[in-house]
Write an enzyme that holds these catalytic residues in place. Sequence first.
Site, PDB file in Angstrom:
ATOM      1  CG  HIS A  40     -24.808   3.525  10.525  1.00 32.74           C
ATOM      2  ND1 HIS A  40     -25.681   3.086  11.498  1.00 32.74           N
ATOM      3  CD2 HIS A  40     -23.994   4.417  11.133  1.00 32.74           C
ATOM      4  CE1 HIS A  40     -25.399   3.677  12.649  1.00 32.74           C
ATOM      5  NE2 HIS A  40     -24.382   4.487  12.460  1.00 32.74           N
TER       6      HIS A  40
HETATM    7  S1  FES Z   1     -27.520   0.926   9.093  1.00 33.35           S
HETATM    8 FE1  FES Z   1     -26.917   1.355  11.128  1.00 33.35          FE
HETATM    9  S2  FES Z   1     -28.758   1.185  12.255  1.00 33.35           S
HETATM   10 FE2  FES Z   1     -29.326   0.749  10.208  1.00 33.35          FE
END
Ligand code: FES
Length: 182
Positions: A143
């Site tokens: 993410h």
């Molecule tokens: S940003 Fe979601 S697990 Fe690393």
Amino acid sequence: MSESDHGETNRRDFLYIATGAAGVVAVGGSVWPLVSQMQPNEREKAAGAPVEIDLSAIEAGQLITVVWRGAPYFIRKLTESEIKAAEDAGQAEFRDFQPADERIAAPEGGSKEWTIVAANCTHLGCIPTKIDTGFEGWICPCHGSKFDVTGRVTKGPAPINLPLPPFAFADADRLIIGADKA
Ligand code: FES
């Protein structure tokens, strides 16, 4: 840097080390046959025991990943410019500010140049990928969280920094993860 140099760097960056006090070091996946040959009780012991890592062959700018208690940990030898970038960064750059010198380790009498952190993103646990921007040192592919070269979160949904495990230096070239600081 040529493409073959990148390939060489990547291979070096993914030394996986799973070892007990005997200090066994392995490259790539070759450690796993060793582990799989252990009897369950020995494997269980190894999983909980401190892990000793030989640091002598790690070059500035290189990252290795070791396994302790079944979880991955990054050991990164910082370059001079990475250390300067981490020290110069202002508090506003970070979500979970901690001074760089509290996160860069050194053996007794040695230089502060080691980042030793858990390798699971503090958002949902993915393993971040090494990047070399001088300041930011990892990006999480899940993410998009970013961490500086000391593992402090700078962007994305990760709420806190990559945690520091308990560790101690046995000497200038030997790190023990899972040991209490002297
Ligand atoms: S940003 Fe979601 S697990 Fe690393």
